[in-house]
Design an enzyme around this catalytic site. Structure first.
Site, PDB file in Angstrom:
ATOM      1  N   SER A 506       0.848  -1.183   0.000  1.00 24.67           N
ATOM      2  CA  SER A 506       0.000   0.000   0.000  1.00 24.67           C
ATOM      3  C   SER A 506       0.895   1.248   0.000  1.00 24.67           C
ATOM      4  O   SER A 506       1.724   1.397  -0.890  1.00 24.67           O
ATOM      5  CB  SER A 506      -0.956  -0.033   1.188  1.00 24.67           C
ATOM      6  OG  SER A 506      -1.946   0.958   1.076  1.00 24.67           O
ATOM      7  N   ASP A 593      -8.201  -4.642  -6.467  1.00 20.23           N
ATOM      8  CA  ASP A 593      -7.929  -3.628  -5.449  1.00 20.23           C
ATOM      9  C   ASP A 593      -8.687  -2.333  -5.765  1.00 20.23           C
ATOM     10  O   ASP A 593      -8.427  -1.700  -6.788  1.00 20.23           O
ATOM     11  CB  ASP A 593      -6.424  -3.351  -5.403  1.00 20.23           C
ATOM     12  CG  ASP A 593      -6.016  -2.478  -4.237  1.00 20.23           C
ATOM     13  OD1 ASP A 593      -6.884  -1.830  -3.632  1.00 20.23           O
ATOM     14  OD2 ASP A 593      -4.813  -2.439  -3.925  1.00 20.23           O
ATOM     15  N   HIS A 625      -7.034  -5.389  -1.930  1.00 18.40           N
ATOM     16  CA  HIS A 625      -5.937  -4.612  -1.360  1.00 18.40           C
ATOM     17  C   HIS A 625      -5.091  -5.432  -0.395  1.00 18.40           C
ATOM     18  O   HIS A 625      -3.959  -5.061  -0.096  1.00 18.40           O
ATOM     19  CB  HIS A 625      -6.500  -3.385  -0.635  1.00 18.40           C
ATOM     20  CG  HIS A 625      -5.484  -2.319  -0.386  1.00 18.40           C
ATOM     21  ND1 HIS A 625      -4.806  -1.678  -1.403  1.00 18.40           N
ATOM     22  CD2 HIS A 625      -5.012  -1.775   0.759  1.00 18.40           C
ATOM     23  CE1 HIS A 625      -3.976  -0.789  -0.891  1.00 18.40           C
ATOM     24  NE2 HIS A 625      -4.073  -0.830   0.417  1.00 18.40           N
TER      25      HIS A 625
END
Length: 909
Positions: A506, A593, A625
């Site tokens: 991320s 995602d 994600h």
């Protein structure tokens, strides 16, 4: 929410350092730890997430069923081998669940493939599976596709209901419902028409307050009185506030806030009627923000507060709780303690305890006797004696700010000239904590020193530290803090300067890309998991349900509407400095995602491949994600381990099970198939922007038959069309020649188009329909030709500002040759022979569909093509997503000047 602080002065040197423990004086253990099987770190735990039902009759937990983590239940005094599965998912694990207040139901949320459109499910612990099934069939209480359910409250005093939010009416906003757990009936309580980002109800289930972002990025708490929302508490964009719990008088409520002069947040009791604030608790060490509370659900008394310092610090507020906590502490020592659930009478607790070298165990604690019973060890086969200690440290950044961090050193190895992996956390508005960390332990076992910096912008260290990260991505102080952590380890002699890698997910994935792009000599390798590469496309694609907090992104990241900040974010985007990336890169992405879409990884992979850099790519088609599937997780970890070993020299376990090896082969991407999505441009830019890259090699000689149905002004006309595509030579130039012959009631049309073999730019066009003929010759700057109608000849001479594609079937050749993906967007230009004008067009692939036409079913890209100057002349084209690249269906909206209506063309053979 926070505003940007005054620009931080950069001193470009490390002024000094302080460690919570002087690492250089800690002796290495005598024995080097053996290589531990990666599955012991990253496969699903044997047991996880134990909870006791409020009535004390059941203990539930998560455990694998056929390789996927599902929810199980057993009698509180029954053995584990008598437990029964309550769910039987086969592809996507359940990551969390909870009990209804009356113990009738186990509740959980589940999405599809990581798309984060969660549904709420219920199953009773007394339900039995149908014949031939492994588990009961849960009830989907919010069975609406494409809608994200949120759980706002599970009222203590109203156990038949929970309070939820659904964004069915508006994807950006959640309306509030009361959900009947037995019938599934939903009662609308409040329609969210005021941009509310969160709702709060008291223990009786009454919606009491709403939270909204103010236009300047601050946060306001509103009191709900019928249809009226009245602001009662507000903080600026530099401050934070959260509702913690309602007081037993049902008037006041507890807030965690740093409003005013305070840097660290504290717990207050707030009276909305008078505005009075009573300080309840704050960190007694004055080091970190207020962490959290433990309340009694029976008396509503505050039992304890806790603070996330270097380690978690629990501060009892009640003598009985302090006695119980000390009993637990006597049993588990210096482990990190979490009270995960309690019975309704609060006499039996489920307690989890773990530490840096122990992934954790679950216990049952009986308050009446003060005794604890071990329920399970989560990873009983992982040897704690071979795991490494996690040290809390501090180092000083180049501008003098102190940066907290955690350092894990490989067990048994000399603490000098080690290969290092920098592991920045995601978020970025979160932080790392002390305790068992699978990634840190795994990498340390492979011989790496692992640094986890809580760079500025991380939460928990006060608002000054948090706000110091505003708009400081990539080329700013957030990344400098990570860089300065590397230099700190080099100065201590711990790090080998030639063997430093960076790996994160991320925001941590972004930091890995930024580290390689903006400090290219620092890292020998990088790994990015779901990391955004282009901050502009990232902000343009945030999920719709984040819209109520969009102002936060403008303040903390940047404002796309501000030209200066737009340029700043472009400079902070690793994609636009891809040519500076020299070190090998491994990119890992979940295809579904919604936060950092796949296009973010596609862009950087395609850019680096074009530059001839060393880049590898993994895409899991069934992940979002976060990777929840254990096969996907183990596959990418194994490949990352191999990658880091090759470039940093750490230890590598070459063996893997056959199913993991097969899965890795399935999700490893041939980078030559990855395309660079075209950046969307406005109409003025589109008039001269370079045409999107095409490849004439994708075309194949063919003869295809179509049928068209024209509906206009009440008429329905049918045409039969033949398209013949072949390679020819025209005036010494290799071309693709497309001859389209159409038969319709008013006559026949033959249209011949030659396009250059490689870039598919038009060379000539000849159209004949009875006495009407069109002949055109194309170049990059002009179109010359004539229109003949009987004896009348009209010459044409068009000056072009930039090259164009042909329209009609000639355009379809170009479309078939684009590097299409599900997220592909671009602009282009055509010369429209109907209007005799150059038209800029916008193109977007809206997805992949299975479409059935007379020739059969096809899996095809769906291309939406729209004139950028008006809506007249839209068309949708379906092109197969296999090597044939056939146009199988075309739906065009006719402009008003042609009488309006539509024409649908479909492949027949």
């Amino acid at each position: 929410m926070n505003k940007v602080l005054t620009c931080i002065l950069l001193l470009f040197l490390i002024a000094g350092c302080r460690t919570s423990q002087d690492i250089t004086t800690v002796p290495a253990t005598e024995k080097i730890a053996p290589v531990i099987d990666r599955e012991l770190f990253f496969d699903d735990p044997q047991y996880a997430g134990a909870q006791i039902s409020p009535d004390g009759n059941f203990i539930s937990f998560r455990k694998q069923l056929d390789g996927v983590m599902n929810v199980w239940v057993k009698r509180v005094d029954g053995p584990f081998d008598a437990a029964r599965p309550m769910t039987s998912y086969t592809t996507r694990s359940i990551t969390d669940y909870f009990w209804s207040r009356d113990s009738r139901y186990i509740l959980y949320v589940q999405d599809k493939g990581g798309d984060e459109n969660f549904h709420i499910y219920a199953v009773s612990p007394t339900d039995r599976p149908a014949e031939g099934k492994r588990a009961p069939e849960p009830r989907n209480l919010t069975n609406i596709d494409g809608v994200r359910a949120q759980i706002y409250a599970v009222p203590i005093m109203d156990p038949d209901y929970i309070i939820i939010g659904l964004n069915e009416r508006d994807p950006q906003l959640h309306d509030v419902y009361r959900l009947d757990l037995e019938t599934g009936r939903k009662e609308l309580l409040i329609e969210n028409d005021q941009n509310i980002s969160n709702w709060h109800s008291d223990e009786a289930g009454n919606i009491r307050n709403a939270v909204r972002q103010t236009p300047d990025g601050g946060t306001e708490i509103l009191e709900i009185n019928g249809d009226q929302l009245t602001p009662v508490y507000e903080v600026s964009a530099e401050e934070t506030v959260n509702i913690v719990r309602y007081h037993e008088d049902f008037e006041r409520f507890y807030l965690s806030t740093n409003k005013g002069d305070a840097d660290l947040s504290r717990l207050i009791l707030f009276d909305p009627e008078t505005g009075e604030e009573e300080l309840i608790a704050a960190d007694p060490e004055r080091e970190v923000d207020f962490g959290g509370t433990i309340f009694s659900d029976i008396s509503n008394e505050l039992l304890a507060t806790y603070y996330m310092a270097d380690r978690v610090r629990m501060v009892p507020q009640n003598e009985e709780f302090e006695r119980d906590y000390n009993n637990i502490r006597d049993e588990v020592g210096d482990a990190r303690i979490n009270i995960s659930s309690r019975t309704a009478d609060e006499n039996i607790w489920i307690v989890s305890a773990g530490k840096d070298t122990d992934p954790g165990s679950a216990y049952v604690y009986y308050r009446d006797s003060g005794k604890m019973e071990l329920l399970y060890n989560s990873r009983p086969d992982l040897p704690p004696d071979h795991l490494a200690e996690m040290h809390a440290i501090r180092y000083t950044a180049r501008d003098g700010m102190e940066i907290p961090a955690y350092l894990t050193l490989p067990r048994g190895m000399e603490r000098q000239d080690l290969p290092v992996v920098i592991n920045p956390h995601g978020g970025p508005w979160t932080r790392d904590y002390w305790g068992y960390d699978a990634t840190a332990q795994f990498l340390a076992n492979r011989g790496y020193a692992v640094l986890q910096p809580n760079f500025r912008g991380s939460t928990g260290y006060g608002k000054e530290f948090l706000n110091a990260g505003n708009k400081e991505w990539g080329t700013g102080a957030m990344q400098h803090d990570i860089t300065d952590g590397v230099k700190y380890l080099i100065d201590l002699g711990i790090a080998d300067p030639g063997r430093i890698g960076i790996y994160g997910g991320s925001y941590g994935g972004y930091a890995a890309l930024a580290g390689l792009a903006f400090t290219p000599g620092l890292y020998a390798a990088g790994v990015s998991v779901d990391g955004p590469s282009n901050m502009i496309t990232l902000l343009n694609s945030i999920p719709p349900y984040w819209e109520p907090i969009r102002e936060m992104f403008r303040i903390r990241v940047g404002d796309l509407e501000d030209p200066g900040e737009g340029e700043m974010m472009k400079e902070q985007s690793p994609l636009f400095s891809a040519d500076q990336i020299k070190a090998p890169l491994l990119v890992i992405q979940g295809a579904n995602d919604p936060r950092s879409p796949k296009v973010e990884s596609d862009q950087i992979v395609a850019a680096l491949r074009k530059l001839g850099r060393e880049v590898e790519y993994i895409v899991a088609p069934d992940e979002g994600h976060e990777f929840t599937g254990h096969e996907n997780r183990l596959a990418y970890i194994a490949d990352m381990e191999r990658f880091l070993s090759e470039h940093l020299g750490g230890r590598y376990q070459e063996s893997m099970t056959e199913d993991i090896r097969e899965r890795l082969d399935e999700i490893k991407v041939n980078i030559n198939t990855v395309t660079m999505p075209e950046e969307a441009v406005g109409i003025d830019e589109a008039k001269t922007a370079p045409l999107p890259a095409v490849s004439g090699d994708l075309l194949q000689s063919s003869t295809l038959e179509y049928v068209s149905h024209l509906e206009t002004q009440g008429q329905n006309l049918e045409m039969k069309i033949t398209r013949r595509l072949s390679q020819e030579i025209y005036e010494g130039q290799p071309v693709w020649r497309l001859i389209e012959h159409a038969k319709m009631p008013m006559g026949e049309i033959t249209d011949t188009i030659d396009v250059q073999r490689d870039d598919l730019l038009p060379v000539r066009r000849s159209t004949q329909q009875g006495p009407l003929a069109l002949d055109l010759q194309y170049s990059a700057t002009t179109i010359d030709g004539e229109i003949t109608q009987g004896d009348q000849v009209t010459p044409l001479n068009i000056n072009l500002d930039a090259p164009v594609y042909a329209d009609g079937s000639g355009l379809h050749l170009a479309l078939s040759s684009l590097p299409l993906t599900e997220n592909y967007k671009s602009t282009f230009r055509i010369y429209d022979v109907m209007t005799l004008e150059v038209k800029p067009m916008a193109l977007e692939v809206s997805g992949i569909e299975t479409i059935t036409v007379p020739a059969g079913p096809f899996s095809a890209y769906k291309l939406e093509i729209t004139p950028m100057d008006n809506d007249s002349g839209k068309q949708t084209v379906w092109i197969t997503n296999d090597e044939s690249r056939k146009v199988v269906r075309i739906k065009a909206i006719l402009p008003e000047e042609m009488g309006g209506g539509s024409i649908v063309t479909e492949l027949t053979e």
